[in-house]
Write an enzyme that holds these catalytic residues in place. Structure first.
Site, mmCIF file in Angstrom:
data_model
loop_
_atom_site.group_PDB
_atom_site.id
_atom_site.type_symbol
_atom_site.label_atom_id
_atom_site.label_comp_id
_atom_site.label_asym_id
_atom_site.label_seq_id
_atom_site.Cartn_x
_atom_site.Cartn_y
_atom_site.Cartn_z
ATOM 1 N N SER A 1 -78.609 3.390 35.779
ATOM 2 C CA SER A 1 -78.056 4.719 35.485
ATOM 3 C C SER A 1 -78.864 5.521 34.472
ATOM 4 C CB SER A 1 -76.613 4.594 35.000
ATOM 5 O OG SER A 1 -75.745 4.392 36.103
ATOM 6 N N LYS B 1 -79.971 8.850 35.555
ATOM 7 C CA LYS B 1 -79.159 10.068 35.398
ATOM 8 C C LYS B 1 -79.702 11.016 34.326
ATOM 9 C CE LYS B 1 -74.703 8.168 36.999
ATOM 10 N NZ LYS B 1 -74.996 6.748 37.245
ATOM 11 N N SER C 1 -70.896 7.645 32.864
ATOM 12 C CA SER C 1 -71.946 7.338 33.842
ATOM 13 C C SER C 1 -71.405 7.268 35.275
ATOM 14 C CB SER C 1 -72.635 6.015 33.472
ATOM 15 O OG SER C 1 -73.859 5.885 34.154
#
Length: 446
Positions: free
Chosen positions: A66, A69, A130
């Site tokens: 993640s 991101k 997240s």
């Protein structure tokens, strides 16, 4: 008496050894001067200049989970900055992100279709907890589809100068996890890839270009559709006793990550006074270990390095403080640094830094002279920071290899009037003529 003397001697030796042992043993809490980080790769960077303070396998490509991101966050903030969308722009959830949100294996927060969500709500879901579905919804809002958004991600990575990267989706999941929804133009089993250096450079741009990101990454709790959002960053100032061992002063971001392929990873940042550092750890062994290893990096950065003004604005090199001037009322002009140079410096190494001038050759004639008129503050060249220590100083790609500031004229030099220029030209003519005649006469008698 002899036995008593012997006992006193033994006691004296024991005392000396005890004192010596205490002297060499570091006291609890002493700042570490060396560093061992339990992660596949790691990096520690000065957030102001991009100077690398520590690195371990920093160029190794690994799945970032993640932490991917961070690029999505950047592009959303850029779209807001450019006026393409606003925090209050609304969108609805298409079938693709809805299916991700409804799947408990993706830790979805359960978005609702046929309902308007603001960009701010979706961004909080992406940044704080997240969430994958809110991330995809934002990608679709900006680019029309995740496939087009992935093209934007890779184009921005190239523009930023990330040295090692591959983006295949907006979330950091493996494409295999997305099934038939994997973005068109990417491979069905592909994974996002970043090196620790690239993740740090991405974070550098994110923090410096859009510092508002820290308002979101430091938010500990929020809610969406009445459901709680709790930040996954255990280094924030939680009061929960389960997290206090991970907390660290000044932490306000930035992005956690976990998949089976990536392991536990974390891009962190903390500010103390005028110093800010960026850290990246990739492929650590557990959820808690990624924060403990980050804590090591931050402690090392703040304890071993200081933000120092090495050279003040107006600084001049003693023997290079002036340049000759032609066609001016003055024969030379002083040059000086337009502003100070401040750097993150290892403690005790301040004297190893120097300044080197690099003049703008296009402003100099063949004799190395500036031509009047010259205005005070005109840029003449650059002052470059140099380092004479044993270790090579490295910076993140795309930030530059040396700190530098403008070198400027410290005074105005007006152009001489026509009479003075004419008299100077006549003087030069007769001077050259005399030299030529003298040379000719000397030649006759040699």
């Amino acid at each position: 008496m002899r036995n008593m003397s012997k006992k006193i001697s033994i006691l004296f030796m024991i005392t000396i050894l005890a004192i010596a042992a205490f002297a060499i043993k570091p006291f609890e809490g002493q700042a570490a001067t060396s560093l061992e980080v339990s992660a596949e790769s790691a990096i520690l960077v000065d957030a102001n200049t991009g100077k690398i303070l520590y690195q371990k396998n920093a160029d190794q490509l690994l799945p970032p989970a993640s932490m991917t991101k961070m690029m999505t966050e950047y592009l959303v903030l850029e779209a807001i900055h450019n006026g393409d969308i606003s925090w209050e722009t609304t969108t609805q959830i298409s079938n693709y992100p809805y299916s991700i949100s409804a799947d408990p294996t993706f830790s979805g927060i359960g978005l609702i279709q046929d309902q308007n969500y603001t960009v701010r709500q979706l961004y909080e879901g992406m940044s704080i907890i997240s969430d994958n579905a809110t991330t995809i919804a934002l990608a679709e809002l900006i680019a029309g589809s995740e496939a087009e958004f992935v093209k934007m991600m890779n184009a921005k990575a190239e523009e930023m100068g990330l040295p090692e990267y591959e983006f295949v989706n907006s979330t950091g999941l493996s494409n295999a996890d997305l099934g038939e929804n994997y973005p068109e133009g990417t491979e069905p089993d592909a994974d996002n890839l970043l090196s620790a250096r690239s993740a740090a450079l991405l974070a550098f741009h994110l923090i410096n270009d859009y510092p508002d990101v820290l308002d979101f990454s430091s938010t500990m709790r929020s809610e969406l559709d009445g459901r709680p959002l709790e930040n996954l960053n255990w280094m924030l100032p939680w009061e929960d006793n389960n997290f206090t061992q991970y907390g660290y002063e000044g932490v306000d971001g930035l992005k956690t990550g976990y998949t089976d392929e990536a392991g536990y990873c974390f891009t962190g940042t903390a500010q103390q006074g005028d110093r800010r550092v960026i850290t990246v750890v990739m492929k650590t062994g557990s959820q808690g270990e990624r924060f403990l290893e980050t804590k090591k990096l931050m402690e090392y950065g703040f304890s071993q390095f200081s933000q120092v003004e090495l050279f003040p604005g107006g600084y001049q090199l003693d023997e290079e403080s002036a340049l000759p001037v032609t066609k001016g009322k003055e024969e030379e002009v002083d040059v000086e640094m337009a502003e100070s140079i401040t750097a993150m410096v290892r403690n005790g190494e301040e004297e190893l830094y120097n300044i080197q001038y690099k003049m703008d050759e296009s402003l100099l004639n063949e004799e190395g002279e500036l031509t009047a008129p010259i205005e005070k503050g005109d840029k003449i060249g650059e002052a470059l920071l140099t380092y004479s220590g044993e270790e090579e100083i490295a910076y993140l790609n795309g930030i530059g290899t040396q700190q530098k500031v403008d070198l400027v004229a410290s005074a105005t030099v007006e152009k001489a009037n026509w009479f003075m220029l004419t008299m100077g030209a006549i003087g030069d003519f007769f001077g050259n003529l005399f030299s030529a005649v003298a040379g000719f006469v000397k030649g006759l008698f040699s």
